[in-house]
Design an enzyme around this catalytic site. Structure first.
Site, PDB file in Angstrom:
ATOM      1  CD  GLU A 102      -3.097   0.899   0.366  1.00 17.06           C
ATOM      2  OE1 GLU A 102      -2.553   1.565  -0.535  1.00 17.06           O
ATOM      3  OE2 GLU A 102      -4.256   1.107   0.718  1.00 17.06           O
ATOM      4  CG  ASP A 103      -0.951   4.777  -1.500  1.00 19.43           C
ATOM      5  OD1 ASP A 103      -1.637   4.144  -0.660  1.00 19.43           O
ATOM      6  OD2 ASP A 103      -1.477   5.582  -2.302  1.00 19.43           O
ATOM      7  CG  ASP A 106      -5.778   8.498   6.323  1.00 21.60           C
ATOM      8  OD1 ASP A 106      -5.208   9.097   7.243  1.00 21.60           O
ATOM      9  OD2 ASP A 106      -6.787   8.950   5.751  1.00 21.60           O
ATOM     10  CG  PHE A 155      -3.863  15.157   1.465  1.00 18.73           C
ATOM     11  CD1 PHE A 155      -4.742  14.146   1.812  1.00 18.73           C
ATOM     12  CD2 PHE A 155      -3.495  15.303   0.131  1.00 18.73           C
ATOM     13  CE1 PHE A 155      -5.260  13.293   0.850  1.00 18.73           C
ATOM     14  CE2 PHE A 155      -4.006  14.450  -0.841  1.00 18.73           C
ATOM     15  CZ  PHE A 155      -4.893  13.454  -0.482  1.00 18.73           C
ATOM     16  NE  ARG A 168      -2.779   8.212  -9.270  1.00 18.30           N
ATOM     17  CZ  ARG A 168      -3.420   7.752  -8.198  1.00 18.30           C
ATOM     18  NH1 ARG A 168      -2.732   7.360  -7.153  1.00 18.30           N
ATOM     19  NH2 ARG A 168      -4.732   7.692  -8.170  1.00 18.30           N
TER      20      ARG A 168
END
Ligand code: IMP
Length: 181
Positions: A102-103, A106, A155, A168
């Site tokens: 996963e990036d 959260d 963020f 990205r």
């Protein structure tokens, strides 16, 4: 060297060099943990694609790739926890060493959904690798086995992470200021 214009305006949180060093460490750790075995790296599209590509090249094992795609009802900045599988893996995961890539973690709701789904298919082992971890935002009680960096509640974009599909391709992980969100 060509400049990437948006990077100029954004505060860099982790440079491409810092990321490369950390990804190499994670790759070495995974290679040690699974020495003599094969692994299946399952990337969560689209955010994990760049991390998976770099991580895979730091893993000195017999490794294959797969990708899944989920959609969650929520805003562009946050998943709602109502996760729907859009694309499943192409191969059987039964009795395989699966590493979910996963990036960012959260709230943890997405990975928690995926973890349950994968466990139901009886992999030999199931591990989670996340480049970034916003620990302070966690709702679902899930932890990653391999974490690049624990970050504050800001963020971030770049290195695969987007805001409304943009950024990205930034090579660094950058903070997107509230006025740009
Ligand atoms: P979770 O289900 O709340 O853990 O959300 C995980 C997903 O939310 C990630 O895979 C990202 O797509 C998105 N996300 C959460 N925080 C960020 C961020 O700071 N930047 C970009 N995407 C984020």
């Amino acid at each position: 060297m060509p400049s990437t214009a948006p990077t100029v305006q954004l505060k860099v949180l982790y440079t491409r060099e810092q990321i490369a060093r950390r990804v190499a460490e994670l790759g070495a750790e995974i290679s040690r943990d699974f020495a003599g075995q094969s692994v299946v790296l399952v990337g969560v599209l689209k955010g994990a694609s760049i991390f998976l590509g770099d991580l895979a090249r730091q893993i000195s094992l017999d490794a294959t790739f797969d990708f899944i795609s989920v959609s969650s009802y929520g805003t562009e900045k946050q998943s709602s926890g109502e996760v729907r599988l859009v694309k499943d893996v192409d191969q059987s995961i039964q009795d395989r060493n699966i590493i979910l890539v996963e990036d960012i973690l959260d709230t943890g709701l997405t990975i928690s959904f995926l973890r349950k789904k994968f466990l139901a298919h009886q992999p030999r082992t199931l591990k989670i690798a996340a480049l970034l971890d916003k620990v302070s935002r966690r709702i679902a009680p899930v932890t990653a086995d391999y974490v690049g960096f624990v970050i504050p509640d800001e963020f971030v974009v770049g290195y695969g992470l987007d805001y409304a599909e943009r950024y990205r391709n930034l090579p660094d992980v950058c903070v997107l200021p509230p006025e740009m969100q």
